[in-house]
Design an enzyme around this catalytic site. Sequence first.
Site, PDB file in Angstrom:
ATOM      1  N   SER A  87      46.180  72.211  90.725  1.00  0.00           N
ATOM      2  CA  SER A  87      47.442  72.015  90.884  1.00  0.00           C
ATOM      3  C   SER A  87      48.322  71.841  89.636  1.00  0.00           C
ATOM      4  O   SER A  87      47.397  71.731  88.421  1.00  0.00           O
ATOM      5  CB  SER A  87      47.589  70.793  91.901  1.00  0.00           C
ATOM      6  OG  SER A  87      47.502  69.532  91.113  1.00  0.00           O
ATOM      7  N   SER A 144      50.021  69.257  88.385  1.00  0.00           N
ATOM      8  CA  SER A 144      50.670  67.926  88.182  1.00  0.00           C
ATOM      9  C   SER A 144      50.255  67.474  86.794  1.00  0.00           C
ATOM     10  O   SER A 144      50.647  66.639  86.407  1.00  0.00           O
ATOM     11  CB  SER A 144      49.903  67.047  89.035  1.00  0.00           C
ATOM     12  OG  SER A 144      48.565  66.940  88.935  1.00  0.00           O
ATOM     13  N   LYS A 174      44.331  62.490  86.306  1.00  0.00           N
ATOM     14  CA  LYS A 174      45.387  62.203  85.760  1.00  0.00           C
ATOM     15  C   LYS A 174      45.234  61.380  84.354  1.00  0.00           C
ATOM     16  O   LYS A 174      44.161  61.347  83.999  1.00  0.00           O
ATOM     17  CB  LYS A 174      46.252  61.029  86.754  1.00  0.00           C
ATOM     18  CG  LYS A 174      46.268  61.793  88.299  1.00  0.00           C
ATOM     19  CD  LYS A 174      47.191  62.530  88.376  1.00  0.00           C
ATOM     20  CE  LYS A 174      47.499  62.983  89.820  1.00  0.00           C
ATOM     21  NZ  LYS A 174      48.517  64.119  90.226  1.00  0.00           N
ATOM     22  N   SER A 192      53.957  65.111  90.521  1.00  0.00           N
ATOM     23  CA  SER A 192      52.841  64.480  90.606  1.00  0.00           C
ATOM     24  C   SER A 192      52.679  63.399  91.546  1.00  0.00           C
ATOM     25  O   SER A 192      53.474  62.416  91.300  1.00  0.00           O
ATOM     26  CB  SER A 192      52.110  63.926  89.018  1.00  0.00           C
ATOM     27  OG  SER A 192      51.168  63.254  89.026  1.00  0.00           O
TER      28      SER A 192
END
Length: 251
Positions: free
Chosen positions: A44, A46, A107, A198
């Site tokens: 993804s 994010s 993250k 996100s």
Amino acid sequence: MSVAGDKYKSERGGFGETVKIIVQALVLALIVRTFLFQPFNIPSGSMKDTLLVGDYLFVSKYAYGYSRYSLPFAPDIFSGRIWATPPERGDVAVFKLPRDPSVDYIKRVIGLPGDKIQMIDGVLQINGTPVPKEKIDDYTTTDEFGAETRVARYKETLPNGVSYTVLDLDPHSFSDNTQVFEVPPDHYFMMGDNRDNSTDSRVLGAVGYVPFENFVGRAGLIFFSVKEGEPAWQFWRWPWTVRFDRIFKLI
């Protein structure tokens, strides 16, 4: 007769040696994956533009020590971490989603245990102090038809001096202003660099605070990268699909 017998023994010995080498290679690969480095791919956007869809990277398993999530299938044989080294603010880390440990997330570590984290008008606040945010050149992408999209890009610098870029898709998004999040002991506050795209610790019901035990490792190196939507296994297309400028890029 003896010649034929010797040939049979030689062939059998050769096959056995091949099997032995394969088994040893598999065991070695399992050890490396479990205790040293594990490959991950980015599905993804994010973490744009630090990490892009199609990036393949190595995650250091030993960077934070080991928990049960360091082992294949995460057997519940012990709790906490052994040989633990806490994450540092600014690390890009892979962790198991607290509400569903079968799912891996990646993250950036923003909040440490005891920190108070808040977003005010798109500016990150740590313990009541705004994090410096400097406007830099826009992030640009071009689709298959040649249409260009530009997204505002900023450089953030955390209190420990770690700098990175963040994207701002919408200057008035709902996530630009949040409540104050107080990070519990032994937990961390994680955020994506693509701030308006996100799902991270700002969404308590989806991610929330991440226990130290759930950390898998620290992202260290992009070892391969293909354009978004391109299958990595189609090696005959690599001259056109591989992003050579991202290979062996440190994170």
